[in-house]
Write an enzyme that holds these catalytic residues in place. Sequence first.
Site, PDB file in Angstrom:
ATOM      1  N   CYS A 197     -49.548 -62.580 -11.460  1.00 50.67           N
ATOM      2  CA  CYS A 197     -49.254 -63.421 -10.356  1.00 50.67           C
ATOM      3  C   CYS A 197     -49.992 -64.490 -10.387  1.00 50.67           C
ATOM      4  CB  CYS A 197     -49.488 -62.514  -9.160  1.00 50.67           C
ATOM      5  SG  CYS A 197     -51.107 -61.898  -9.034  1.00 50.67           S
TER       6      CYS A 197
ATOM      7  N   GLU B  34     -48.298 -59.260  -1.021  1.00 47.70           N
ATOM      8  CA  GLU B  34     -49.094 -59.761  -2.139  1.00 47.70           C
ATOM      9  C   GLU B  34     -47.901 -60.329  -3.293  1.00 47.70           C
ATOM     10  OE1 GLU B  34     -52.242 -60.778  -2.633  1.00 47.70           O
ATOM     11  OE2 GLU B  34     -53.458 -59.584  -1.124  1.00 47.70           O
TER      12      GLU B  34
HETATM   13  P1  NAD Z   1     -40.975 -56.137  -8.103  1.00 47.52           P
HETATM   14  O1  NAD Z   1     -40.721 -56.674  -6.634  1.00 47.52           O
HETATM   15  O2  NAD Z   1     -39.779 -55.824  -8.941  1.00 47.52           O
HETATM   16  O3  NAD Z   1     -41.490 -54.393  -7.727  1.00 47.52           O
HETATM   17  C1  NAD Z   1     -42.627 -54.313  -7.209  1.00 47.52           C
HETATM   18  C2  NAD Z   1     -42.651 -52.948  -6.749  1.00 47.52           C
HETATM   19  O4  NAD Z   1     -41.785 -52.985  -5.206  1.00 47.52           O
HETATM   20  C3  NAD Z   1     -42.033 -51.685  -7.484  1.00 47.52           C
HETATM   21  O5  NAD Z   1     -42.950 -50.553  -7.234  1.00 47.52           O
HETATM   22  C4  NAD Z   1     -40.626 -51.591  -6.672  1.00 47.52           C
HETATM   23  O6  NAD Z   1     -40.179 -50.242  -7.018  1.00 47.52           O
HETATM   24  C5  NAD Z   1     -40.829 -51.831  -5.338  1.00 47.52           C
HETATM   25  N1  NAD Z   1     -39.697 -52.367  -4.614  1.00 47.52           N
HETATM   26  C6  NAD Z   1     -38.720 -52.941  -4.863  1.00 47.52           C
HETATM   27  N2  NAD Z   1     -37.988 -53.455  -4.124  1.00 47.52           N
HETATM   28  C7  NAD Z   1     -38.481 -52.768  -2.880  1.00 47.52           C
HETATM   29  C8  NAD Z   1     -37.928 -52.590  -1.608  1.00 47.52           C
HETATM   30  N3  NAD Z   1     -36.635 -53.252  -1.000  1.00 47.52           N
HETATM   31  N4  NAD Z   1     -38.604 -52.028  -0.730  1.00 47.52           N
HETATM   32  C9  NAD Z   1     -39.750 -51.156  -1.172  1.00 47.52           C
HETATM   33  N5  NAD Z   1     -40.264 -51.012  -2.440  1.00 47.52           N
HETATM   34  C10 NAD Z   1     -39.599 -52.114  -3.185  1.00 47.52           C
HETATM   35  O7  NAD Z   1     -42.264 -56.720  -8.812  1.00 47.52           O
HETATM   36  P2  NAD Z   1     -42.352 -56.300 -10.531  1.00 47.52           P
HETATM   37  O8  NAD Z   1     -41.447 -57.100 -11.190  1.00 47.52           O
HETATM   38  O9  NAD Z   1     -42.995 -55.034 -10.515  1.00 47.52           O
HETATM   39  O10 NAD Z   1     -43.901 -57.146 -10.468  1.00 47.52           O
HETATM   40  C11 NAD Z   1     -43.959 -58.870 -10.668  1.00 47.52           C
HETATM   41  C12 NAD Z   1     -43.783 -59.466  -9.370  1.00 47.52           C
HETATM   42  O11 NAD Z   1     -45.142 -58.934  -8.620  1.00 47.52           O
HETATM   43  C13 NAD Z   1     -44.218 -60.975  -9.634  1.00 47.52           C
HETATM   44  O12 NAD Z   1     -43.549 -61.733  -8.638  1.00 47.52           O
HETATM   45  C14 NAD Z   1     -45.750 -61.253  -9.169  1.00 47.52           C
HETATM   46  O13 NAD Z   1     -46.246 -62.390  -9.015  1.00 47.52           O
HETATM   47  C15 NAD Z   1     -46.044 -60.144  -8.205  1.00 47.52           C
HETATM   48  N6  NAD Z   1     -47.311 -59.703  -8.065  1.00 47.52           N
HETATM   49  C16 NAD Z   1     -47.965 -60.219  -7.055  1.00 47.52           C
HETATM   50  C17 NAD Z   1     -49.490 -60.076  -6.844  1.00 47.52           C
HETATM   51  C18 NAD Z   1     -50.329 -60.539  -6.046  1.00 47.52           C
HETATM   52  O14 NAD Z   1     -51.469 -60.001  -5.644  1.00 47.52           O
HETATM   53  N7  NAD Z   1     -49.882 -61.703  -5.259  1.00 47.52           N
HETATM   54  C19 NAD Z   1     -50.030 -59.139  -7.825  1.00 47.52           C
HETATM   55  C20 NAD Z   1     -49.391 -58.721  -8.936  1.00 47.52           C
HETATM   56  C21 NAD Z   1     -47.911 -59.005  -9.067  1.00 47.52           C
END
Ligand code: NAD
Length: 502
Positions: A293, A259
């Site tokens: 998102c 997601e």
């Molecule tokens: P992010 O990608 O920085 O982090 C998200 C999560 O992933 C965190 O818990 C982080 O620790 C973990 N993470 C990061 N890199 C990783 C890796 N290589 N392996 C495993 N885990 C890893 O995102 P953010 O800044 O917390 O959130 C914002 C983003 O999330 C935006 O792009 C938003 O659109 C997206 N989002 C999408 C949805 C959806 O349902 N499509 C919902 C909410 C947020």
Amino acid sequence: MEFLKTLGIEGINPGTSTGRKHIESKETISSFTPTNGEKIATVGVTSREQYDRVVEEAQKAYQVWSNMPAPQRGEIVRQIGQKLREYKEPLGKLVTYEMGKIYQEGLGEVQEMIDICDFAVGQSRMLYGKTMHSERPEHRMYEQWHPLGIVGIISAFNFPVAVWSWNAMIAAVCGNVMIWKGSEKTPLCGVAVQKIVAKVLKENDLPEGIFNLVTGDRQVGEWMTEDTRIPLISATGSIRMGKEVGKTVASRLGKTILELGGNNAIIISEHADIEMAIRATVFGAVGTCGQRCTSTRRLIIHESVYDQVKERLMNIYDNITIGDPLEETTLVGPMIDQDAINNMQNALKEIEKEGGKVIYGGDVLEEDGFYVRPALAEVENHYEIVQEETFAPILYLMKFKDMDEAIAMHNGVKQGLSSAMFTLNMREAETFLSARGSDCGIANINIGTSGAEIGGAFGGEKETGGGRESGSDAWKAYMRRQTNTMNWGDSLPLAQGIDFDV
Ligand code: NAD
């Protein structure tokens, strides 16, 4: 603060838990409130050794939980929903305090958790498989759905509690056990939810290992994605993160629900109810300070109403109250941190560099905390910056002449999460929803891009990752399908009439 006390949040909090047991760590991270930048508390980071203990505990719990009848698991989820009702206000406040969304949205997020619990309770009696007619005499064929085992949930900062529940409540009634790693930017939300769930586990004398929490940055997430003991990883976050998670899990042939980011647009037709369109646009663009998102990022406006829409938006933006998200009158709270502000400022520079024009806002407010004025910018769809998701309240305004052009612009980005069109013209509306219309996972008419209900399957196409969560038949992603054939006769006929006499 009273709500922190009610939720059992202390100055130092263990961030690793197998249910009722909370495990202390040496290393900690601090949680800061974006409302004024102050530190709230610290949370223990899960060490590799603790992580392995959690996985072992989860494996043991799976033997118990997966053997419980699904409606009994549903009963536990029902009780979690009840507990969340009791803690709705303090948990909603914590979401607001730690993440920065306004209190109404904080409460809304907890309500979403309650709604998904109710949905999952019903689902626990509806894990249906099909029955087929066998081509062989005295044979019965059917399919059933079994749980997968451990479901790993990695979530983002902007929905620090609801995303866990969309996954965990459905996965739980399906018979799985869960390991959750929330965002390192909102670790207290994870601790608080875990404590609420622990009360239900205790009241029902359930073993450790069903609902587990780990805390840390991407390192902990990587342990999960690499771990062959976790058959499914449900990951919510940026496209960058999704590409890494997708690759790692695919390399071990595990399953993923991804997601990821969106670049959501609203098309405003010449036949739109303009006032409705504008209200939906403003909520979509500035709500959660542009950090959803499903936030509205692009506004594709018919040329005949462009000036009217632009002027009206500038007027409304001028009257938006920005400030402490716990204050009732605030509509826009802070961004999550200084990095988010820097990203927004860089994007605004990029817009001008590519030939666009920032026509309103974008400035950083001189207050403690991370407050900005939402921005409006006139751009063209092909600009590199417009093609990206900037996780900030920047709304791009663009003009179109006819429906084909509007749809081409709409679909002309890499992401495919949420989409909307405002029109009172039936042909336009049906075209937008048809196969030659929006290419997104969510397509709405006369409703904005953000604020989905839990009853539908939630998720997006293209670089948004293709995952579906929450309602409809999203539960199937948390289970494995098994096709069963039962021979109740006394001969052994082969399929396709093959003769193989021994
Ligand atoms: P992010 O990608 O920085 O982090 C998200 C999560 O992933 C965190 O818990 C982080 O620790 C973990 N993470 C990061 N890199 C990783 C890796 N290589 N392996 C495993 N885990 C890893 O995102 P953010 O800044 O917390 O959130 C914002 C983003 O999330 C935006 O792009 C938003 O659109 C997206 N989002 C999408 C949805 C959806 O349902 N499509 C919902 C909410 C947020």
